[in-house]
Scaffold this motif. Sequence first.
Motif, PDB file in Angstrom:
ATOM      1  N   LEU A  15      36.444 -65.359  39.596  1.00  0.00           N
ATOM      2  CA  LEU A  15      36.887 -66.726  38.784  1.00  0.00           C
ATOM      3  C   LEU A  15      37.251 -67.601  39.780  1.00  0.00           C
ATOM      4  CD1 LEU A  15      36.976 -67.736  35.976  1.00  0.00           C
ATOM      5  CD2 LEU A  15      39.399 -66.745  35.683  1.00  0.00           C
ATOM      6  N   TYR A  18      35.445 -70.837  40.842  1.00  0.00           N
ATOM      7  CA  TYR A  18      35.140 -72.069  39.776  1.00  0.00           C
ATOM      8  C   TYR A  18      36.258 -72.834  39.920  1.00  0.00           C
ATOM      9  CZ  TYR A  18      31.276 -69.024  37.945  1.00  0.00           C
ATOM     10  OH  TYR A  18      30.257 -68.089  37.572  1.00  0.00           O
ATOM     11  N   VAL A  24      29.139 -72.655  32.791  1.00  0.00           N
ATOM     12  CA  VAL A  24      28.253 -71.700  33.229  1.00  0.00           C
ATOM     13  C   VAL A  24      27.187 -71.536  32.106  1.00  0.00           C
ATOM     14  CG1 VAL A  24      27.779 -69.270  33.504  1.00  0.00           C
ATOM     15  CG2 VAL A  24      29.702 -70.177  34.624  1.00  0.00           C
ATOM     16  N   THR A  30      26.429 -71.150  26.898  1.00  0.00           N
ATOM     17  CA  THR A  30      27.224 -71.990  27.500  1.00  0.00           C
ATOM     18  C   THR A  30      28.648 -71.603  27.465  1.00  0.00           C
ATOM     19  OG1 THR A  30      25.687 -73.706  27.537  1.00  0.00           O
ATOM     20  CG2 THR A  30      27.600 -74.287  28.185  1.00  0.00           C
ATOM     21  N   TYR A  31      29.376 -71.503  28.696  1.00  0.00           N
ATOM     22  CA  TYR A  31      30.722 -71.283  28.647  1.00  0.00           C
ATOM     23  C   TYR A  31      31.420 -72.220  29.568  1.00  0.00           C
ATOM     24  CZ  TYR A  31      28.487 -66.697  27.672  1.00  0.00           C
ATOM     25  OH  TYR A  31      27.502 -65.794  27.059  1.00  0.00           O
ATOM     26  N   ARG A  32      32.357 -72.812  28.766  1.00  0.00           N
ATOM     27  CA  ARG A  32      33.046 -73.945  29.547  1.00  0.00           C
ATOM     28  C   ARG A  32      34.624 -73.642  30.012  1.00  0.00           C
ATOM     29  NH1 ARG A  32      29.785 -78.066  28.614  1.00  0.00           N
ATOM     30  NH2 ARG A  32      28.420 -77.909  26.722  1.00  0.00           N
ATOM     31  N   ARG A  34      37.570 -72.193  32.769  1.00  0.00           N
ATOM     32  CA  ARG A  34      37.864 -70.865  33.176  1.00  0.00           C
ATOM     33  C   ARG A  34      38.142 -69.497  32.180  1.00  0.00           C
ATOM     34  NH1 ARG A  34      41.349 -70.828  38.684  1.00  0.00           N
ATOM     35  NH2 ARG A  34      39.820 -71.917  39.916  1.00  0.00           N
ATOM     36  N   GLU A  36      36.828 -69.068  29.160  1.00  0.00           N
ATOM     37  CA  GLU A  36      35.542 -68.826  28.750  1.00  0.00           C
ATOM     38  C   GLU A  36      34.740 -68.021  29.805  1.00  0.00           C
ATOM     39  OE1 GLU A  36      33.274 -71.671  26.559  1.00  0.00           O
ATOM     40  OE2 GLU A  36      34.726 -71.884  25.058  1.00  0.00           O
ATOM     41  N   ILE A  37      34.785 -68.661  31.009  1.00  0.00           N
ATOM     42  CA  ILE A  37      34.050 -67.995  32.295  1.00  0.00           C
ATOM     43  C   ILE A  37      34.469 -66.618  32.486  1.00  0.00           C
ATOM     44  CG2 ILE A  37      33.435 -68.176  34.658  1.00  0.00           C
ATOM     45  CD1 ILE A  37      33.163 -71.181  34.084  1.00  0.00           C
ATOM     46  N   TRP A  40      33.070 -64.359  29.888  1.00  0.00           N
ATOM     47  CA  TRP A  40      31.619 -63.956  30.216  1.00  0.00           C
ATOM     48  C   TRP A  40      31.680 -63.180  31.510  1.00  0.00           C
ATOM     49  CZ3 TRP A  40      29.642 -66.015  34.954  1.00  0.00           C
ATOM     50  CH2 TRP A  40      28.093 -65.844  35.139  1.00  0.00           C
TER      51      TRP A  40
END
Length: 100
Positions: A15, A18, A24, A30-32, A34, A36-37, A40
């Motif tokens: 992480l 990013y 992503v 789609t992940y928006r 930090r 959500e990422i 994921w």
Amino acid sequence: MLPSTITTYLAQPALSLYADDAVVTDDGKTYRGRSEIASWLVTAASEYTYTTELVATRRIDANTWVAVNHLEGNFPGGTIDLQYTFTLEDNLITRLTIAP
């Protein structure tokens, strides 16, 4: 030659690589940001067991690179070549799109 941010990510996704507002897209979702990422990354790492081999790279422009990875594992189909398209800003990933 890939930037160190990308080679580090390909060896061990983290992480910290990013940007705060990164996006992503993987498997049509789609992940928006930090938060959500982060979710994921945990899910993607635990869903299947697989190996990866970097088979090709290319630079698109000053901030964008593509890394093609060959994956083999226990996911549907068992093998796939995926293109990881990275956009970097200030040595952080601002966008990552993963697609066949």
